[in-house]
Design a protein around this motif. Structure first.
Motif, PDB file in Angstrom:
ATOM      1  N   PHE A   1     -34.081  28.164  24.851  1.00 20.35           N
ATOM      2  CA  PHE A   1     -34.133  26.824  24.273  1.00 20.35           C
ATOM      3  C   PHE A   1     -32.785  26.151  24.570  1.00 20.35           C
ATOM      4  O   PHE A   1     -31.743  26.680  24.192  1.00 20.35           O
ATOM      5  CB  PHE A   1     -34.361  26.898  22.755  1.00 20.35           C
ATOM      6  CG  PHE A   1     -34.495  25.533  22.116  1.00 20.35           C
ATOM      7  CD1 PHE A   1     -35.724  24.910  22.088  1.00 20.35           C
ATOM      8  CD2 PHE A   1     -33.398  24.884  21.567  1.00 20.35           C
ATOM      9  CE1 PHE A   1     -35.859  23.657  21.514  1.00 20.35           C
ATOM     10  CE2 PHE A   1     -33.523  23.637  20.991  1.00 20.35           C
ATOM     11  CZ  PHE A   1     -34.760  23.022  20.968  1.00 20.35           C
ATOM     12  N   LEU A   2     -32.782  25.123  25.299  1.00 22.74           N
ATOM     13  CA  LEU A   2     -33.852  24.275  25.775  1.00 22.74           C
ATOM     14  C   LEU A   2     -34.457  24.853  27.062  1.00 22.74           C
ATOM     15  O   LEU A   2     -33.748  25.468  27.867  1.00 22.74           O
ATOM     16  CB  LEU A   2     -33.307  22.870  26.049  1.00 22.74           C
ATOM     17  CG  LEU A   2     -32.747  22.180  24.814  1.00 22.74           C
ATOM     18  CD1 LEU A   2     -31.672  21.222  25.220  1.00 22.74           C
ATOM     19  CD2 LEU A   2     -33.846  21.510  24.033  1.00 22.74           C
TER      20      LEU A   2
ATOM     21  N   LYS B   1     -38.624  27.778  17.857  1.00 23.04           N
ATOM     22  CA  LYS B   1     -38.198  26.440  18.298  1.00 23.04           C
ATOM     23  C   LYS B   1     -39.063  25.951  19.451  1.00 23.04           C
ATOM     24  O   LYS B   1     -39.477  24.785  19.487  1.00 23.04           O
ATOM     25  CB  LYS B   1     -36.732  26.477  18.731  1.00 23.04           C
ATOM     26  CG  LYS B   1     -35.746  26.780  17.613  1.00 23.04           C
ATOM     27  CD  LYS B   1     -34.330  26.855  18.158  1.00 23.04           C
ATOM     28  CE  LYS B   1     -33.317  27.190  17.084  1.00 23.04           C
ATOM     29  NZ  LYS B   1     -31.936  27.295  17.633  1.00 23.04           N
TER      30      LYS B   1
ATOM     31  N   LEU C   1     -41.569  22.708  19.580  1.00 23.37           N
ATOM     32  CA  LEU C   1     -41.410  21.710  20.632  1.00 23.37           C
ATOM     33  C   LEU C   1     -42.730  21.470  21.359  1.00 23.37           C
ATOM     34  O   LEU C   1     -43.093  20.315  21.644  1.00 23.37           O
ATOM     35  CB  LEU C   1     -40.335  22.189  21.614  1.00 23.37           C
ATOM     36  CG  LEU C   1     -39.833  21.183  22.655  1.00 23.37           C
ATOM     37  CD1 LEU C   1     -39.171  19.986  21.987  1.00 23.37           C
ATOM     38  CD2 LEU C   1     -38.856  21.859  23.610  1.00 23.37           C
TER      39      LEU C   1
ATOM     40  N   GLU D   1     -33.580  21.419  17.249  1.00 23.98           N
ATOM     41  CA  GLU D   1     -34.965  21.418  17.719  1.00 23.98           C
ATOM     42  C   GLU D   1     -35.753  20.275  17.106  1.00 23.98           C
ATOM     43  O   GLU D   1     -36.706  19.765  17.697  1.00 23.98           O
ATOM     44  CB  GLU D   1     -35.632  22.782  17.438  1.00 23.98           C
ATOM     45  CG  GLU D   1     -36.589  22.841  16.272  1.00 23.98           C
ATOM     46  CD  GLU D   1     -35.872  23.060  14.929  1.00 23.98           C
ATOM     47  OE1 GLU D   1     -36.560  23.109  13.905  1.00 23.98           O
ATOM     48  OE2 GLU D   1     -34.637  23.193  14.926  1.00 23.98           O
TER      49      GLU D   1
ATOM     50  N   CYS E   1     -37.872  17.628  19.241  1.00 20.06           N
ATOM     51  CA  CYS E   1     -39.281  17.345  18.936  1.00 20.06           C
ATOM     52  C   CYS E   1     -39.536  15.844  18.853  1.00 20.06           C
ATOM     53  O   CYS E   1     -40.575  15.344  19.306  1.00 20.06           O
ATOM     54  CB  CYS E   1     -39.684  18.024  17.629  1.00 20.06           C
ATOM     55  SG  CYS E   1     -39.866  19.825  17.752  1.00 20.06           S
TER      56      CYS E   1
END
Length: 304
Positions: A87-88, A127, A131, A160, A164
């Protein structure tokens, strides 16, 4: 750290597996024919929820078996690759196949910005699940916006939640980015601000957020002041850009006003503070879709 278990121990290990565990250790079996054969008998009978969670934690041998158990399903294969990433993510957020929606909801452990059991902070797979659900519009837009607005005021800095908001199809990504960045950056340390910058850069790189509009008003570079010296600094910029701005709403009794940049059409608030020798007028960027309501609720800023 990777744990290699015998095929006979695999079922019990999978039953104990939690989303948080996937960030600390992986699970695999020996690549020998006997072990692989025994593991396949376990993997192919796993419920879809356990199979997917195992796929996230799986080492090379078990990953092959999990992908084989999915069968020819390009959407499921793409989603598993995504859930195994950092993440990311390096790539785009993929769609969630209909048959895996319930699985991903379970891995998300709630809505963006919510704490989780077993450590409070959501694991990477959690996370990523949030997403993916946000990208698909599975959360109501108002829930995602509210989470982004409070992303840095809770028990943990929920980057996160900001991500989102940037990918949700029902949320104005540019407004969410400006609102979070401008309102929160004064209250956080440089590490958290750098993570926010990385989230914004990631969103721009993948097309979820437009490139910032470069304008002489410097709207994207400034924020509301948190101290007197910042207000003084903003006063210099205000004097320079004032010819670019058009009045939108004003409250002379409180020395407050809202202006719109004639070039980029972004909004600015005008306020006044006493410097000890004279009243100093300055301006700072704001993010709102209703300038009149913003002005009605605003209060002159005061500094110690």
């Amino acid at each position: 750290m990777e744990r290699v278990v015998a095929a006979g121990e695999l079922r019990a290990a999978v039953e104990r597996l939690r989303p948080r565990d996937t960030g600390h250790w992986g699970l695999d079996v020996d690549g020998g024919a006997a072990e692989a054969g025994g593991a396949w008998a376990v993997v192919r009978e796993l419920p879809l929820e356990r199979l997917t969670l195992l796929g996230v934690a799986a080492g090379p041998e078990l990953e092959k078996l999990v992908r084989a158990a999915y069968g020819y399903d390009p959407g499921a294969q793409e989603l598993l690759t995504y859930l195994r990433s950092a993440f990311l993510p390096a790539g785009d957020v993929p769609p969630v196949p209909e048959r895996l929606l319930g699985v991903v909801r379970g891995l998300a452990l709630g809505a963006p910005g919510e704490v989780v059991e077993h450590g409070m902070f959501p694991a990477t797979v959690t996370k990523l699940s949030r997403l993916a659900l946000a990208r698909q519009g599975e959360y109501p837009a108002e829930v995602v916006v509210r989470a982004a607005e409070g992303a840095f005021a809770g028990a943990y800095h929920a980057h996160e939640a900001l991500a989102c908001a940037l990918v949700h199809p029902g949320v104005d990504a540019a407004a969410a980015a400006v609102l979070v960045w401008a309102s929160e950056r004064q209250r956080r340390g440089h590490r958290s601000r750098r993570k926010t910058a990385r989230v914004l850069a990631w969103a721009r790189r993948h097309g979820y957020l437009a490139e910032p509009l470069v304008c002489g008003c410097r709207h994207e570079r400034l924020a509301a002041p948190g101290a007197m010296w910042e207000a003084v600094r903003l006063a210099g910029n205000w004097t320079r850009i004032r010819p670019l701005l058009d009045p939108v709403a004003s409250d002379p009794g409180r020395w407050l006003a809202v202006f719109r940049c004639s070039r980029c059409e972004r909004l600015w608030a005008e306020d006044t503070v006493s410097s000890g020798h004279a009243d100093l007028t300055y301006g700072y960027p704001i993010a709102t879709t209703n300038p009149a309501a913003w002005l009605a609720a605003a209060r002159p800023r005061r500094f110690p």
